[in-house]
Every structure is written in C-alpha cells, then in structure tokens.
Design an enzyme around this catalytic site. Structure first.
Site, PDB file in Angstrom:
ATOM      1  N   LYS A   1      -7.370   7.032  37.820  1.00 25.99           N
ATOM      2  CA  LYS A   1      -7.116   5.777  37.099  1.00 25.99           C
ATOM      3  C   LYS A   1      -8.247   4.780  37.360  1.00 25.99           C
ATOM      4  O   LYS A   1      -8.721   4.105  36.449  1.00 25.99           O
ATOM      5  CB  LYS A   1      -5.767   5.180  37.535  1.00 25.99           C
ATOM      6  CG  LYS A   1      -4.576   5.935  36.952  1.00 25.99           C
ATOM      7  CD  LYS A   1      -3.247   5.584  37.612  1.00 25.99           C
ATOM      8  CE  LYS A   1      -2.143   6.490  37.078  1.00 25.99           C
ATOM      9  NZ  LYS A   1      -0.861   6.349  37.780  1.00 25.99           N
TER      10      LYS A   1
ATOM     11  N   GLN B   1       1.728   2.835  42.328  1.00 22.44           N
ATOM     12  CA  GLN B   1       1.853   4.290  42.189  1.00 22.44           C
ATOM     13  C   GLN B   1       3.166   4.750  42.831  1.00 22.44           C
ATOM     14  O   GLN B   1       3.448   4.443  43.987  1.00 22.44           O
ATOM     15  CB  GLN B   1       0.651   4.968  42.871  1.00 22.44           C
ATOM     16  CG  GLN B   1       0.594   6.468  42.684  1.00 22.44           C
ATOM     17  CD  GLN B   1       0.384   6.876  41.220  1.00 22.44           C
ATOM     18  OE1 GLN B   1      -0.383   6.268  40.494  1.00 22.44           O
ATOM     19  NE2 GLN B   1       1.087   7.906  40.791  1.00 22.44           N
TER      20      GLN B   1
ATOM     21  N   ASP C   1       2.737  -0.529  33.217  1.00 21.01           N
ATOM     22  CA  ASP C   1       3.533   0.706  33.206  1.00 21.01           C
ATOM     23  C   ASP C   1       4.781   0.554  32.320  1.00 21.01           C
ATOM     24  O   ASP C   1       5.426   1.546  31.982  1.00 21.01           O
ATOM     25  CB  ASP C   1       3.992   1.046  34.633  1.00 21.01           C
ATOM     26  CG  ASP C   1       3.191   2.197  35.239  1.00 21.01           C
ATOM     27  OD1 ASP C   1       2.566   2.951  34.472  1.00 21.01           O
ATOM     28  OD2 ASP C   1       3.222   2.332  36.478  1.00 21.01           O
TER      29      ASP C   1
END
Ligand code: NAD
Length: 302
Positions: free
Chosen positions: A56, A100, A123
């Site tokens: 990422k 994460q 997200d």
C-alpha cells in the site's frame, strides 16, 4: 484452458484505475497545491499484514501521494493506538487513514475504526460510511475497496445497470459480503445474500446471473453451481498446499473452481489476478477522493 474473452482481468483494470489516480493527483496538486496523503497504521508483526502494508505504501508513492506508515509493536496499549488515530484525524496533510486488520486481541477493532474521522475513512468501515452506502448515498460515501473494485470488474462485463439480473453474494462479512450486496442493489440487481447457515446453497447459487463468492473456502463453488452465461466474481484468497510445485510449496486459490466455472460462465475473475489487485487500486482512488473533497473539487469517477 484458454480463458481469453471470459477472464475479467483485475491486473489490467487495476492499472487503469492507478493510471487515472496518478493523472488526477498531478492535476489536483498543480491546481490546488494539495497532495493526497495516506496514513497506514500497523500493529504487530503479522507477516501477511506487513506485506499488504508495504505494498500500500509503495502504491501510494507511485500515485504521487504523501505516504505515512506508523508501525507499532504488538503490545501497544489500545489508548496509544487511539491516540495515533486522533493525531492523524487532526493532521491536514493526511486525507486517508487505514488501520491494518486484524489487530492484536487486546485492542477493540471496532473502537479503533469508529475513532477514524468518517471524512478520512478510506476503508469505508465507519458507521457513517456504512450508513451512506446502505441508504444508496454512494457519491458521498467511502465504499469499501474490495467490493468497489469488484463492481468495476462487473461493470466491464455487464455495464452499469444490472436491472433484471439475479445476484447472489455468498458471504455476509461487513468488509466484503454486505457492502457488495448494497452495491449490487444500488445498481438495480435483485440480490440474495447467502452465508454459512444458508440451506440449499448450490440451488441458490445456480440461479445467479451474477455470482459473488466471498467465503474463504478454497474452490467451494464448482462448475455445476454456475448458471450458463453467469458472471462470477471470486473474492476469496486461500493459500493451499501445492506439492506439484515441490515439497512444502503453496499456491493461492479462490473460492471458485475457476476452470470448472468457466465451462458455464460467460465471465469470471481469476485468483490471483482478479479482485485482489483491484482492492489496493481502489484504496488509492478513495484517498484521491478524500483529498479532492477537501479541495472542493469535482470528484473523479472510477
Ligand atoms: P469472513 O470470514 O469475515 O466472512 C466469510 C463469510 O463466509 C461469512 O459471512 C460466512 O457466513 C460465510 N461462510 C463461511 N462458510 C460458509 C459456507 N460453508 N457456505 C456459505 N457461506 C459460508 O471473510 P471476509 O473477510 O468476507 O473474506 C472472504 C474471503 O475473501 C477470504 O478468502 C478473504 O481472504 C478474501 N478477501 C479478499 C480480499 C481481496 O482483496 N481480494 C479482500 C478481503 C477479503
């Protein structure tokens, strides 16, 4: 098997998304002085998470973003993680925040996610964004990256309007199954959500014009689960033993028996190279969207 013409290629589609993000980022930075910023928090040493976070960060830099990684040890107290999220919420150089998952057991994942500012929740897991998606307010929501990427692949096969099509989503997680079902509904499909307690799963699956598998069970969806002419989106990523590649070797496979499914399907996504590459590309797209909102600019469409 030659899957030419049937394969929905996520690598190619992801490159298209990233190319657009790069071009739009250049324009945004040149015209408004704003550089999109993405911050990723990782807690603990889970090897798979470390690989995801590193890729990422690399992709964010490739897109011309300001990229921040906060690496915390596995025993970091919850309050400290929340403090980092709060600082990033207050940092104007950061437009997207991602924590994460999974987090170590002593940390309440939901509490951490709900602490992220909904405006930086790239997200799409904050209740505000879940609610916007659930009420069909797609232009103001952050849509979770994996379902959003899956929809791009689906649109390549079927176009924007799924009116009259039966969609079956296998899996009801908050990260994939439920948001995917909401996106299909917003595109006018008739949607069924199946899960671990569903009876006659094969019968239900075999009526789907659009079949999405998001379960985590290697090659569960077989050839005879797939309606002739269906479009199959395989979200699953499963690591299985591959003794044919040598002792102790493994390979990745999806929730769908790809070769079998292609006997019936008109289109299907492979694993690897299908939905997987789309997820990270859509994370970049969401971060650009967040920065474009701050700049008061028209939002890029993906
Ligand atoms: P999850 O474990 O949270 O949810 C799995 C879902 O499958 C549950 O809703 C459960 O009810 C259902 N299920 C379990 N067994 C079943 C069965 N026998 N029959 C029918 N339904 C069953 O998983 P998730 O986070 O939604 O992820 C699903 C899969 O997608 C995993 O393989 C994961 O690795 C993969 N994934 C891929 C990406 C990507 O970028 N491609 C992103 C997220 C998840």
């Amino acid at each position: 098997m030659n899957d030419e013409g049937k394969r929905l290629d996520g690598k190619v589609a992801a490159e298209e998304v990233v190319a657009k993000v790069k071009a739009e980022t250049e324009k945004l930075t040149a015209e408004s002085g704003i550089t999109p910023g993405l911050a990723v928090i990782i807690v603990g040493e889970d090897p798979a998470s470390q690989v995801y976070v590193a890729s990422k960060g690399r992709k964010a830099k490739e897109c011309g973003f300001h990229s921040v990684q906060i690496t915390l040890s596995a025993d970091t107290p919850e309050a400290e993680v929340l403090g980092h999220v709060q600082s990033l919420n207050d940092d104007p150089s950061v437009h997207g925040i991602l924590v994460q998952l999974p987090l170590p057991g002593h940390i309440d994942e939901n509490k951490v996610i709900q602490t992220i500012s909904p405006d930086k929740d790239v997200d799409g897991f904050h209740y505000i964004n879940v609610g916007k998606l659930g009420t069909g307010d797609l232009s103001n929501a952050f849509v979770p990256c994996t379902p959003a990427g899956s929809m791009i692949l689906l649109r390549k096969a079927l176009g924007d309007d799924l009116s009259g099509l039966n969609a079956v989503v296998i899996g009801r997680s908050n990260i994939v199954g439920k948001p995917m079902a909401n996106l299909l509904l917003a595109a006018n499909a008739t949607v069924t959500i199946a899960h671990s307690r569903t009876k006659n799963l094969q019968d239900i699956a075999s009526q789907a014009d659009i079949l999405v598998a998001a379960v985590g069970r290697p090659e569960m969806v077989k050839e005879d689960w797939v309606k002739p002419g269906a479009t199959v989106i395989d979200v699953g990523i499963n690591r299985v033993d591959a003794p044919e590649r040598g002792e102790g070797k493994t390979r990745l496979t999806g929730d769908v028996d790809y070769e079998g499914a292609l006997e019936n399907a008109a289109h299907a996504t492979p694993v690897p190279g299908g939905v997987g590459p789309m997820t990270i590309a859509l994370l970049m797209a969401n971060t650009l969207t967040a920065a474009s909102r701050v700049a008061g600019r028209e939002l890029p469409k993906f």
